[in-house]
Design a protein around this motif. Structure first.
Motif, PDB file in Angstrom:
ATOM      1  N   SER A 182       0.839  -1.201   0.000  1.00  0.00           N
ATOM      2  CA  SER A 182       0.000   0.000   0.000  1.00  0.00           C
ATOM      3  C   SER A 182       0.871   1.246   0.000  1.00  0.00           C
ATOM      4  CB  SER A 182      -0.942   0.028   1.212  1.00  0.00           C
ATOM      5  OG  SER A 182      -0.217   0.160   2.416  1.00  0.00           O
ATOM      6  N   ALA A 183       0.285   2.337  -0.506  1.00  0.00           N
ATOM      7  CA  ALA A 183       0.977   3.623  -0.555  1.00  0.00           C
ATOM      8  C   ALA A 183       0.021   4.715  -0.090  1.00  0.00           C
ATOM      9  CB  ALA A 183       1.464   3.914  -1.972  1.00  0.00           C
ATOM     10  N   ASP A 184       0.548   5.677   0.624  1.00  0.00           N
ATOM     11  CA  ASP A 184      -0.233   6.828   1.068  1.00  0.00           C
ATOM     12  C   ASP A 184       0.535   8.075   0.637  1.00  0.00           C
ATOM     13  OD1 ASP A 184      -1.457   8.946   2.457  1.00  0.00           O
ATOM     14  OD2 ASP A 184      -2.057   7.629   4.108  1.00  0.00           O
ATOM     15  N   VAL A 185       0.121   8.664  -0.489  1.00  0.00           N
ATOM     16  CA  VAL A 185       0.888   9.792  -1.020  1.00  0.00           C
ATOM     17  C   VAL A 185       0.686  11.056  -0.186  1.00  0.00           C
ATOM     18  CG1 VAL A 185       0.833   8.837  -3.358  1.00  0.00           C
ATOM     19  CG2 VAL A 185      -0.927  10.460  -2.655  1.00  0.00           C
ATOM     20  N   ARG A 186      -0.408  11.137   0.550  1.00  0.00           N
ATOM     21  CA  ARG A 186      -0.614  12.310   1.405  1.00  0.00           C
ATOM     22  C   ARG A 186       0.354  12.296   2.575  1.00  0.00           C
ATOM     23  NH1 ARG A 186      -3.699  13.654   5.787  1.00  0.00           N
ATOM     24  NH2 ARG A 186      -4.605  11.567   5.887  1.00  0.00           N
TER      25      ARG A 186
ATOM     26  N   GLY B 245       2.474 -13.512 -25.679  1.00  0.00           N
ATOM     27  CA  GLY B 245       2.872 -12.100 -25.698  1.00  0.00           C
ATOM     28  C   GLY B 245       1.723 -11.268 -26.217  1.00  0.00           C
ATOM     29  N   ILE B 246       0.724 -11.023 -25.368  1.00  0.00           N
ATOM     30  CA  ILE B 246      -0.517 -10.381 -25.806  1.00  0.00           C
ATOM     31  C   ILE B 246      -0.693  -8.987 -25.203  1.00  0.00           C
ATOM     32  CG2 ILE B 246      -1.740 -12.501 -26.365  1.00  0.00           C
ATOM     33  CD1 ILE B 246      -2.918 -12.511 -23.565  1.00  0.00           C
ATOM     34  N   GLY B 247       0.401  -8.412 -24.749  1.00  0.00           N
ATOM     35  CA  GLY B 247       0.327  -7.054 -24.244  1.00  0.00           C
ATOM     36  C   GLY B 247       0.625  -6.955 -22.764  1.00  0.00           C
ATOM     37  N   ILE B 248       0.634  -5.721 -22.283  1.00  0.00           N
ATOM     38  CA  ILE B 248       0.942  -5.463 -20.874  1.00  0.00           C
ATOM     39  C   ILE B 248      -0.081  -4.502 -20.289  1.00  0.00           C
ATOM     40  CG2 ILE B 248       3.408  -5.852 -21.188  1.00  0.00           C
ATOM     41  CD1 ILE B 248       3.793  -2.816 -21.212  1.00  0.00           C
ATOM     42  N   ARG B 249      -0.083  -4.432 -18.964  1.00  0.00           N
ATOM     43  CA  ARG B 249      -0.941  -3.481 -18.258  1.00  0.00           C
ATOM     44  C   ARG B 249      -0.108  -2.773 -17.195  1.00  0.00           C
ATOM     45  NH1 ARG B 249      -6.592  -5.632 -17.065  1.00  0.00           N
ATOM     46  NH2 ARG B 249      -6.706  -5.031 -19.255  1.00  0.00           N
ATOM     47  N   PRO B 250      -0.083  -1.428 -17.199  1.00  0.00           N
ATOM     48  CA  PRO B 250       0.724  -0.676 -16.228  1.00  0.00           C
ATOM     49  C   PRO B 250       0.337  -0.993 -14.788  1.00  0.00           C
ATOM     50  CG  PRO B 250      -0.036   0.746 -17.991  1.00  0.00           C
ATOM     51  CD  PRO B 250      -0.768  -0.548 -18.149  1.00  0.00           C
ATOM     52  N   ASN B 251       1.330  -1.035 -13.923  1.00  0.00           N
ATOM     53  CA  ASN B 251       1.109  -1.309 -12.503  1.00  0.00           C
ATOM     54  C   ASN B 251       0.785  -0.012 -11.762  1.00  0.00           C
ATOM     55  OD1 ASN B 251       1.688  -4.147 -12.643  1.00  0.00           O
ATOM     56  ND2 ASN B 251       3.856  -3.637 -12.794  1.00  0.00           N
ATOM     57  N   THR B 252      -0.477   0.364 -11.773  1.00  0.00           N
ATOM     58  CA  THR B 252      -0.911   1.624 -11.164  1.00  0.00           C
ATOM     59  C   THR B 252      -1.790   1.425  -9.928  1.00  0.00           C
ATOM     60  OG1 THR B 252      -2.886   1.706 -12.577  1.00  0.00           O
ATOM     61  CG2 THR B 252      -0.882   2.774 -13.412  1.00  0.00           C
ATOM     62  N   SER B 253      -2.086   0.180  -9.572  1.00  0.00           N
ATOM     63  CA  SER B 253      -3.110  -0.087  -8.554  1.00  0.00           C
ATOM     64  C   SER B 253      -2.815   0.586  -7.213  1.00  0.00           C
ATOM     65  CB  SER B 253      -3.280  -1.594  -8.352  1.00  0.00           C
ATOM     66  OG  SER B 253      -2.069  -2.200  -7.942  1.00  0.00           O
ATOM     67  N   LEU B 254      -1.551   0.723  -6.840  1.00  0.00           N
ATOM     68  CA  LEU B 254      -1.206   1.348  -5.559  1.00  0.00           C
ATOM     69  C   LEU B 254      -1.644   2.806  -5.481  1.00  0.00           C
ATOM     70  CD1 LEU B 254       2.423   0.007  -4.944  1.00  0.00           C
ATOM     71  CD2 LEU B 254       0.379  -0.580  -3.618  1.00  0.00           C
TER      72      LEU B 254
ATOM     73  N   ILE C  39      -0.161   6.798 -14.998  1.00  0.00           N
ATOM     74  CA  ILE C  39      -0.179   7.937 -14.088  1.00  0.00           C
ATOM     75  C   ILE C  39       0.116   9.196 -14.890  1.00  0.00           C
ATOM     76  CG2 ILE C  39       0.949   9.014 -12.103  1.00  0.00           C
ATOM     77  CD1 ILE C  39       1.612   6.158 -11.124  1.00  0.00           C
ATOM     78  N   LYS C  40      -0.788  10.141 -14.864  1.00  0.00           N
ATOM     79  CA  LYS C  40      -0.613  11.370 -15.636  1.00  0.00           C
ATOM     80  C   LYS C  40       0.438  12.255 -14.974  1.00  0.00           C
ATOM     81  CE  LYS C  40      -3.055  15.342 -17.595  1.00  0.00           C
ATOM     82  NZ  LYS C  40      -4.350  16.066 -17.692  1.00  0.00           N
ATOM     83  N   VAL C  41       1.434  12.674 -15.779  1.00  0.00           N
ATOM     84  CA  VAL C  41       2.481  13.562 -15.273  1.00  0.00           C
ATOM     85  C   VAL C  41       2.626  14.760 -16.207  1.00  0.00           C
ATOM     86  CG1 VAL C  41       3.750  11.697 -14.134  1.00  0.00           C
ATOM     87  CG2 VAL C  41       4.290  12.289 -16.508  1.00  0.00           C
ATOM     88  N   ASN C  42       3.311  15.785 -15.714  1.00  0.00           N
ATOM     89  CA  ASN C  42       3.577  16.954 -16.545  1.00  0.00           C
ATOM     90  C   ASN C  42       4.928  16.808 -17.241  1.00  0.00           C
ATOM     91  OD1 ASN C  42       5.519  17.512 -14.585  1.00  0.00           O
ATOM     92  ND2 ASN C  42       4.253  19.051 -13.544  1.00  0.00           N
ATOM     93  N   GLY C  43       5.409  17.871 -17.846  1.00  0.00           N
ATOM     94  CA  GLY C  43       6.663  17.820 -18.576  1.00  0.00           C
ATOM     95  C   GLY C  43       7.891  17.642 -17.708  1.00  0.00           C
ATOM     96  N   ARG C  44       7.698  17.635 -16.401  1.00  0.00           N
ATOM     97  CA  ARG C  44       8.800  17.375 -15.477  1.00  0.00           C
ATOM     98  C   ARG C  44       8.659  15.984 -14.861  1.00  0.00           C
ATOM     99  NH1 ARG C  44      10.957  22.387 -14.142  1.00  0.00           N
ATOM    100  NH2 ARG C  44      11.571  21.818 -12.031  1.00  0.00           N
TER     101      ARG C  44
END
Length: 480
Positions: A96-100, A256-265, A277-282
């Motif tokens: 688990s992750a808590d970004v706050r 080899g039928i593709g991948i799925r990003p690990n974003t669940s956390l 995960i949406k990021v900006n130019g940085r």
């Protein structure tokens, strides 16, 4: 129980290794950086798994392809991380992750806190069960995403020599694995629902590769998908059943039928877009302390004016380094300006692609030989370039013109000039003034010229110097 770090990299793939290298280059202090990875080894160059690792003779093995040998830099073994005061937390899953609160909780119950987090969790291979087909746990069904997968695949190949393999999927992993199977003396049939190999390819380009594969004994079954497996009394796969009714004898199967990003956390905590995960130019996410890079990041591609999530090692390497720069020297770091790049090597073939495969396609070169390519022209400008069998200068040329996006008035003239168009334009200096370039049938290709003559001279000298350096540098380089 817990530990605290200034910087934490979550994930242990290519991006993590290159980010760590960049941290050290920029003076990270001992004890400030931690890498958490589910894999039991230090970060490595993942492309080696589908190329050198599967070869029957002189196969690639660790520590030979730890980061950052893929870009001809130093090899970062566990000893290197220790010498630079970087904590490697290997074989560890974060549950688990808590970004706050800026905390990560591991499966062992340890809490790790950070000031800045780089998410480099990559992606997982899609499983057959997600498409309604059971059998992924069968002994001879293989995927290829990490070192454990590669070791398992090698063992299955060695026990299947002289037998039959079915490759499910016609993308890059499928193509590279199929080539390795052939080299390992295994009969190969590739199965995929699309009309031709690799979605990036045009039908004409795909036809060339398919004929080359057929010359190596590879068979193709297109327009259908896997339906089920047949097993013997020992639960060993004996055949693959396709949805169109075809039955293929099989001793082993590679999926080899593709991948799925690990974003669940981070679902519900960070903004997600286009599967990542949406990021900006940085490379900074919706939480200012969290950055994301590699397969898991959806970032703005400036040259196309839109956000994209790119699944390729080059993007992962460069985005990781850019994120570190943005964290450590934010006032000096501009927005990430990345030109999409893909490459592959199979058998004796090697191709590179830059940009976007949208718009009208202009093919050029010798499709009966071993050097050919294509341009993609959208809204009157070159937006993509592909080249098989090129030299370092030629690959550099198509990359440069794709970034310049020169205007094209006549596709027929572009086809006539072919690769020479890219070479000639790439040798010019930085463009500042529009000019019409004459061709054999008239002045039809609009590009640009330097404002002053000395700019052109300097550009030619610079290009020649870079080409010479790249040639000498490339002779010593072994790229995965």
């Amino acid at each position: 129980m817990g530990r605290a770090f200034v910087y934490v990299i979550l994930g242990g793939g290519v991006a993590a290794g290159h980010a760590a290298h960049e941290f050290v280059k920029r003076g990270v202090s001992h004890g400030e950086l931690c890498i958490i990875s589910e894999e039991p080894v230090a970060p490595y160059e993942r492309p080696a798994l589908s190329k050198g690792y599967l070869l029957p003779e002189d196969p690639a093995r660790l520590p030979a392809f730890h980061c950052c040998v893929g870009t001809n830099e130093e090899r970062l073994t566990s000893k290197w991380y220790k010498e630079h005061g970087i904590e490697l937390v290997l074989g560890t899953r974060v549950k688990s992750a808590d970004v706050r609160r800026k905390t990560l909780l591991t499966a062992t119950g340890e809490t790790i806190t950070y000031k800045f987090l780089i998410v480099a969790t990559g992606a997982r291979a899609l499983k057959l069960e997600e498409f309604g087909v059971s059998g992924s746990d069968a002994e001879s069904v293989c995927y290829l995403r990490d070192l454990a997968d590669a070791n398992r695949l090698v063992n299955v190949m060695q026990s299947s020599s002289g037998g039959n393999a079915v490759v499910i999927g016609g993308g890059y992993i499928g193509m590279e694995c199929a080539a390795s199977l052939v080299i390992n003396n295994i009969n190969v049939t590739m199965v995929f629902p699309e009309p031709h190999l690799a979605r990036l390819f045009t039908p004409k380009i795909a036809s060339y590769y398919e004929e080359f594969y057929r010359s190596k004994g590879v068979q193709f079954v297109k327009g259908t998908v896997l339906a089920s497996f047949d097993f013997d009394s020992n639960q060993k796969i004996t055949a693959v059943n396709l949805r169109d009714g075809t039955k293929l004898s099989a001793d082993m199967v590679i999926v080899g039928i593709g991948i799925r990003p690990n974003t669940s956390l981070f679902e519900g905590q960070l903004t997600l877009e286009k599967g990542g995960i949406k990021v900006n130019g940085r490379m900074q996410s919706s939480n200012s302390s969290v950055y994301a890079v590699g397969d898991v990041a959806t970032f703005p591609v400036k040259t196309f004016g839109e956000t994209r999530r790119l699944e390729h090692v080059d993007s992962a390497r460069k985005a990781a380094r850019h994120a570190v720069a943005a964290i450590m020297e934010p006032e000096k770091t501009t927005e990430f300006d990345y030109l999409p790049f893909f490459y592959s090597r199979v058998f004796t073939l090697s191709w590179q692609f830059y940009g976007d495969n949208t718009g009208d396609v202009v093919h050029f070169g010798d499709f009966l030989g071993n050097s050919f390519g294509a341009y993609w022209v959208n809204k009157g400008h070159v937006v993509g370039s592909f080249l098989e069998g090129g030299t370092k200068e030629e690959y550099k040329a198509i990359a440069k013109i794709t970034r310049l996006k020169p205007a094209i008035e006549d596709l027929a003239d572009l086809e006539t000039q072919g690769l020479e168009f890219a070479l000639a334009l790439s040798r010019q200096a930085e463009p500042t003034e529009a000019v019409v370039v004459s061709s054999g049938s008239g002045s039809t290709i609009v590009t640009e010229k330097p404002l002053h003559a000395w700019h052109a001279t300097a550009g030619v000298i610079l290009a020649a110097s870079i080409a010479a350096f790249a040639y000498l540098y490339g002779r010593r380089r072994r790229r995965w």
